[in-house]
Design a protein around this motif. Structure first.
Motif, mmCIF file in Angstrom:
data_model
loop_
_atom_site.group_PDB
_atom_site.id
_atom_site.type_symbol
_atom_site.label_atom_id
_atom_site.label_comp_id
_atom_site.label_asym_id
_atom_site.label_seq_id
_atom_site.Cartn_x
_atom_site.Cartn_y
_atom_site.Cartn_z
ATOM 1 N N MET A 145 -34.878 -17.153 39.377
ATOM 2 C CA MET A 145 -35.839 -18.217 39.610
ATOM 3 C C MET A 145 -35.717 -18.698 41.043
ATOM 4 S SD MET A 145 -35.918 -21.994 37.956
ATOM 5 C CE MET A 145 -35.830 -21.295 36.340
ATOM 6 N N VAL A 146 -36.834 -19.023 41.666
ATOM 7 C CA VAL A 146 -36.837 -19.552 43.014
ATOM 8 C C VAL A 146 -36.550 -21.036 42.963
ATOM 9 C CG1 VAL A 146 -38.198 -19.934 45.070
ATOM 10 C CG2 VAL A 146 -38.454 -17.809 43.800
ATOM 11 N N SER A 147 -35.606 -21.502 43.747
ATOM 12 C CA SER A 147 -35.295 -22.924 43.807
ATOM 13 C C SER A 147 -36.158 -23.580 44.859
ATOM 14 C CB SER A 147 -33.817 -23.122 44.149
ATOM 15 O OG SER A 147 -33.522 -24.480 44.331
ATOM 16 N N PHE A 148 -36.888 -24.629 44.510
ATOM 17 C CA PHE A 148 -37.722 -25.325 45.464
ATOM 18 C C PHE A 148 -36.862 -25.964 46.538
ATOM 19 C CE2 PHE A 148 -40.365 -24.892 41.849
ATOM 20 C CZ PHE A 148 -41.618 -24.665 42.376
ATOM 21 N N ALA A 149 -37.284 -25.898 47.784
ATOM 22 C CA ALA A 149 -36.488 -26.398 48.895
ATOM 23 C C ALA A 149 -36.195 -27.877 48.753
ATOM 24 C CB ALA A 149 -37.200 -26.130 50.214
ATOM 25 N N ALA B 51 -21.445 -21.280 38.660
ATOM 26 C CA ALA B 51 -22.653 -20.523 38.955
ATOM 27 C C ALA B 51 -23.670 -20.694 37.839
ATOM 28 C CB ALA B 51 -22.308 -19.046 39.133
ATOM 29 N N GLY B 52 -24.934 -20.593 38.181
ATOM 30 C CA GLY B 52 -26.005 -20.704 37.201
ATOM 31 C C GLY B 52 -27.327 -20.840 37.914
ATOM 32 N N THR B 53 -28.368 -21.204 37.171
ATOM 33 C CA THR B 53 -29.702 -21.364 37.742
ATOM 34 C C THR B 53 -29.797 -22.722 38.430
ATOM 35 O OG1 THR B 53 -30.592 -20.059 35.915
ATOM 36 C CG2 THR B 53 -32.155 -21.318 37.239
ATOM 37 N N PRO B 54 -30.174 -22.764 39.714
ATOM 38 C CA PRO B 54 -30.276 -24.043 40.421
ATOM 39 C C PRO B 54 -31.363 -24.930 39.816
ATOM 40 C CG PRO B 54 -30.259 -22.197 41.968
ATOM 41 C CD PRO B 54 -30.447 -21.621 40.606
ATOM 42 N N SER B 55 -31.207 -26.240 39.943
ATOM 43 C CA SER B 55 -32.215 -27.192 39.467
ATOM 44 C C SER B 55 -33.532 -26.979 40.205
ATOM 45 C CB SER B 55 -31.731 -28.625 39.701
ATOM 46 O OG SER B 55 -30.525 -28.880 39.044
ATOM 47 N N SER C 57 -39.519 -27.893 33.967
ATOM 48 C CA SER C 57 -38.521 -28.730 34.629
ATOM 49 C C SER C 57 -37.145 -28.262 34.192
ATOM 50 C CB SER C 57 -38.725 -30.207 34.254
ATOM 51 O OG SER C 57 -37.705 -31.019 34.828
ATOM 52 N N TRP C 58 -36.245 -28.115 35.145
ATOM 53 C CA TRP C 58 -34.879 -27.691 34.857
ATOM 54 C C TRP C 58 -33.929 -28.473 35.742
ATOM 55 C CZ3 TRP C 58 -31.202 -25.969 32.004
ATOM 56 C CH2 TRP C 58 -30.027 -25.433 32.546
ATOM 57 N N TRP C 59 -32.938 -29.128 35.100
ATOM 58 C CA TRP C 59 -31.912 -29.854 35.853
ATOM 59 C C TRP C 59 -30.546 -29.574 35.243
ATOM 60 C CZ3 TRP C 59 -28.259 -33.400 34.254
ATOM 61 C CH2 TRP C 59 -27.512 -34.005 35.284
ATOM 62 N N GLN D 254 -21.609 -23.215 33.091
ATOM 63 C CA GLN D 254 -22.309 -21.967 33.383
ATOM 64 C C GLN D 254 -23.613 -22.014 32.593
ATOM 65 O OE1 GLN D 254 -21.396 -19.232 35.357
ATOM 66 N NE2 GLN D 254 -23.389 -18.318 34.913
ATOM 67 N N ALA D 255 -24.727 -22.274 33.259
ATOM 68 C CA ALA D 255 -26.000 -22.478 32.565
ATOM 69 C C ALA D 255 -27.107 -21.718 33.272
ATOM 70 C CB ALA D 255 -26.344 -23.962 32.515
ATOM 71 N N THR D 256 -27.917 -21.019 32.487
ATOM 72 C CA THR D 256 -29.040 -20.283 33.055
ATOM 73 C C THR D 256 -30.339 -20.721 32.394
ATOM 74 O OG1 THR D 256 -28.781 -18.457 31.467
ATOM 75 C CG2 THR D 256 -27.641 -18.258 33.582
ATOM 76 N N TYR D 257 -31.374 -20.862 33.204
ATOM 77 C CA TYR D 257 -32.717 -21.169 32.737
ATOM 78 C C TYR D 257 -33.621 -20.039 33.189
ATOM 79 C CZ TYR D 257 -37.277 -23.351 32.254
ATOM 80 O OH TYR D 257 -38.581 -23.610 31.901
ATOM 81 N N THR D 258 -34.427 -19.503 32.259
ATOM 82 C CA THR D 258 -35.328 -18.399 32.574
ATOM 83 C C THR D 258 -36.718 -18.700 32.036
ATOM 84 O OG1 THR D 258 -33.490 -16.826 32.388
ATOM 85 C CG2 THR D 258 -35.725 -15.918 32.363
ATOM 86 N N ASN D 259 -37.729 -18.674 32.895
ATOM 87 C CA ASN D 259 -39.112 -18.811 32.458
ATOM 88 C C ASN D 259 -39.624 -17.493 31.919
ATOM 89 O OD1 ASN D 259 -39.888 -21.542 32.977
ATOM 90 N ND2 ASN D 259 -39.874 -21.100 35.180
ATOM 91 N N GLY D 260 -40.160 -17.523 30.695
ATOM 92 C CA GLY D 260 -40.796 -16.354 30.130
ATOM 93 C C GLY D 260 -42.304 -16.425 30.299
#
Length: 289
Positions: A1-5, A29-33, A44-46, A52-58
């Protein structure tokens, strides 16, 4: 996932009602907010990076979250802005070990309100730490309504004091249809009025020092779901009843002002002497005030 600046207010989704006393957190390590839009849905992901947490958009309204023990996190997909009349359908799987929620989750402004319609939860029932506001029967299920206060806590507008509104389903489930408008109307009848300006409205998985995984797909089942904000929900589609909270004084000993009345692991007094009510200070400590 791309992390917004900008990461859009690092605290904007650090709003988790599960949060208790701040532990010492070592980033993992994990998916950035981040938050934004994906395949026609808002997400929304925070995470506080304590697990160790991963968020993936399907595709479309689908997302997957997997988290390990430790830390605080919340994420999901839905819409921005939310509205007062949406009917949400969700399907999928939800597994947890410890403190977690699966809920319709959102915010309003004017006034600033954080709200949850909890469909499933883990080891902690949020209604036990909030002021009861009666029950509402929606879609043939009973939900306990409650209200709590967050004092100087992170919000979508920075550190603020604000109210949390709750509907907690007694018969837990992981999939179904939620008439959001029916809950909002029941809250209003109980004196819990949302703000006039909606921010996001998502189906979220939240975890606090727990572990688990959820794979959820959301859709808008409102009339005219492609543009639900302009189409009112027919009143005949949902039967809603509201039961006022009991005014009868509870039996047995009562806790005095400033005394502890709840919290995870608390086994002492839970009812407050009049005119005080039991208010959640954090997950671990509730106080008569």
């Amino acid at each position: 996932m791309v992390s917004f600046a900008s990461l859009f207010l690092v605290v904007s989704t650090a709003i988790c009602a599960l949060a208790g006393p701040s532990p010492n957190i070592t980033a993992r390590a994990g998916t950035p907010s981040s938050e934004g839009t994906h395949d026609g849905f808002f997400y929304s992901w925070w995470t506080d990076n304590g697990a160790q947490a991963t968020y993936t958009n399907g595709a479309k309204g689908n997302y997957v979250i997997t988290w390990g023990s430790g830390g605080n996190l919340v994420g999901g997909k839905g819409w921005n802005p939310g509205n007062n009349d949406r009917v949400i359908t969700y399907t999928g799987s939800y597994q947890y070990n410890g403190n977690s929620y699966l809920a319709i989750y959102g915010w309003t402004r004017n006034p600033l309100i954080e709200y949850y319609i909890v469909e499933n939860f883990g080891s902690y029932n949020p209604s036990s730490g909030a002021s009861g506001k009666g029950t509402v029967t929606v879609d043939s299920a009973v939900y306990d309504m409650a209200q709590s206060t967050r004092t100087n806590q992170p919000s979508i507008d920075g550190t603020k004091t604000f109210q949390q509104y709750w509907s907690i389903r007694r018969n837990k489930r992981t999939g179904g249809t939620v008439d959001v408008g029916a809950h909002f109307r029941a809250w209003a009848n109980a004196g819990m009025r949302l703000g006039t300006d909606h921010y996001y409205q998502i189906v979220a998985c939240e975890g606090y020092h727990s572990s688990g995984t959820c794979n959820i797909t959301v859709s808008d089942n409102s009339s005219g779901g492609s543009n639900p904000g302009t189409t009112p929900i027919p009143t005949q589609t949902t039967t809603t009843s509201v039961t006022a909270p009991s005014t009868t004084a509870p039996a047995g000993p009562l806790q005095t002002q400033y005394g502890q009345c709840g919290g995870q692991g608390w086994s002492g007094l839970t009812q407050c002497a009049s005119p005080y009510t039991c208010n959640q200070v954090n997950q671990w400590y509730h106080q008569c005030s």
